[in-house]
Design an enzyme around this catalytic site. Structure first.
Site: not given
Ligand code: GLN
Length: 500
Positions: A83, A158, A182
């Protein structure tokens, strides 16, 4: 020699064994994956950067080591998609943001370093929502990623690039980060496996910070055993991260190899069903619960009443921490700088750069967080959210007095169409309804495939949650469910993904 294209279909465990035994070389494995990326990534867009030369050099080093008869690590020569939130010396790191476009970090994150030390071959960096804020990868400044099951749908976020790279056979392993879901939500909607280890289980050093008290790196793979092998490579204490847990890493690999739930107590979270849950998701979930019973687990329903407030608490805590963390992008130290024409003040240059360099969701969160932390509202918002966080931790503690693990659907729906929730932040936030409590409490959780939803033929994820530092339980239960489901389907779920 095995057919080149076959090499992309192997599990990480099979790949490592094949390389170690000389059935094929690390260079052949890497070349097969680079060729696959070349063939399909124009459509999928899982990668932001492919490090062809670096990957081949790492593979050659593994082959040379083997020829010299040196000891190889458990994942030596296995390709991985990283990532783009981890610093990589000499390789661009953008965190999905324009503000870091072209930045080449001078150092490796601890995760990156451990991967290199384990002779894992890093293929490149994967697409993600900007600064990991999102559930669809649509917030990337570099364009969305498609879900390999249906390219018009989101691959989750994400870490959509990481999960999509697995589901399209561009890499057998990937790394994600999970602040609110995410790793797990992308795993669920792409039919792959993703694990959020216990908070502090994997070092955050060199991981671009979003919400430091929630951020956690973890393994992504197509099988439970592969995830365990990767987990054991990246986990463990790191003096460079003050929140890193200084305790032995649970033996996740042994647990994944055992995969036995007989006598285990499994709690079904009562709060995670009802309105907003797709019926096909619940059907697959209920089947998995029945399967756990058949496999010899004792299943009970458990109530965690504070979980209904988790989303609200998360959307105060995460933006608050991000408003502080993102203050470092000031156009002075590194990354983008615009408007510096000799006539403007430093403050103006910072403001102009942020206006151009941050996307809408990032700006929304920074504003929200700054507001929630302001002196007049601190107690009402941030303070209340922290109290909810305590209640959620207590709900878990109470539940884990009577059960060994909890289970729920990973996400209320299957992959939604790209664009459907892009202008509706609240709808987007709901994707993490079931995953967020584990980030707030800091415990360990996994998502693994539980089948395809009958309505739309798209993957459904089963979430398993274990107490902090009991990550091995995820793998024990996950491997048992995986084996039983695959016996039922006759093959691993991911084989079904429409080929590109
Ligand atoms: N979807 C969640 C957010 O937008 C979690 C994102 C994540 O785990 N980085 O914050």
């Amino acid at each position: 020699m095995t057919e080149m294209s076959d090499l992309t279909r192997l599990t990480a465990a099979e790949t490592a064994t094949g390389i170690a035994s000389g059935a094929f070389s690390a260079v052949e494995v890497t070349e097969a994956h680079l060729a696959r990326i070349e063939a399909v990534d124009e459509k999928v867009h899982a990668f932001l950067h492919v490090d062809r030369e670096g990957a081949l050099a790492a593979a050659r080093a593994v082959d040379a080591k083997r020829e010299r008869g040196e000891r190889l690590g458990p994942l030596a020569g296995v390709p991985l998609a990283l990532k783009d939130i981890f610093t990589t010396e000499g390789m661009p790191t953008t965190a999905g943001s324009k503000i870091l476009e072209g930045w080449v970090p001078p150092y490796d994150a601890t995760v990156t370093r451990r991967l290199r030390e384990a002779d894992v071959v890093i293929l490149g960096k994967t697409n993600m929502d900007e600064f990991a804020m999102g559930s669809s990868t649509e917030n990337s400044a570099y364009g969305p990623t498609g879900n390999p099951w249906d390219l018009t749908r989101i691959p989750g976020g994400s870490g959509g690039g990481s999960s999509a790279s697995l589901a399209s056979f561009q890499a057998p392993l990937a790394i994600g980060t999970d602040t609110g879901g995410s790793i797990r939500q992308p795993a669920a909607v792409t039919g792959t496996v993703g694990v959020k280890p216990t908070y502090g289980g994997v070092s955050r050093y060199g991981m671009v910070a979003f919400s430091s008290s929630l951020d956690q790196a973890g393994p992504c793979a197509r099988t439970v055993l592969d995830a365990a092998l990767l987990h054991s490579v990246i986990a463990g204490h790191d003096p460079m991260d003050s929140t890193s847990v200084d305790q032995p890493v649970p033996d996740v690999v042994a647990a994944a190899r055992e995969g036995d739930v007989r006598g285990m107590r499994v709690g079904v979270v009562k709060e995670f069903r009802g309105e907003g849950y797709q019926s096909g998701v619940m059907q697959r979930f209920d089947e998995s619960v029945a399967l756990l019973r058949e496999l010899g687990a004792e299943v009970v329903e458990v109530s965690c009443p504070s979980f209904t407030k988790a989303l609200a608490a998360y959307y105060l805590i995460a933006p608050s921490e991000c408003s502080s963390n993102l203050a470092r992008f000031d156009a002075m130290r590194y990354g983008m700088r615009i408007g510096d024409d000799g006539t403007r003040s430093a403050e103006d240059v910072t403001a102009i750069t942020r206006e151009a360099g941050f996307g809408d969701e990032v700006k929304r969160r920074v504003m929200l967080g700054t507001y929630a932390l302001s002196s007049g509202y601190y107690d009402a918002y941030y303070g209340s959210a922290q109290k909810v966080r305590t209640l959620i931790t207590r709900d878990f503690a109470r539940a884990f007095e009577s059960v060994d693990v909890l289970v729920s659907p990973t996400t209320p729906t299957t992959a939604f169409p790209i664009g459907e929730r892009a202008d509706d932040p609240m709808a987007m936030y709901l994707a993490d309804l079931c995953t967020i409590p584990s980030n707030l409490a800091g415990n360990a959780a996994m998502s693994l495939p539980s089948g395809l939803s009958p309505e739309d033929g798209l993957p459904v994820g089963l979430q398993i949650i274990a107490p902090a530092m009991a990550d091995d339980r995820l793998y024990r239960v996950g491997a048992a469910v995986e084996a039983a489901l695959q016996a039922r389907w006759g093959h691993p779920l991911i084989e079904e993904a429409p080929s590109l």
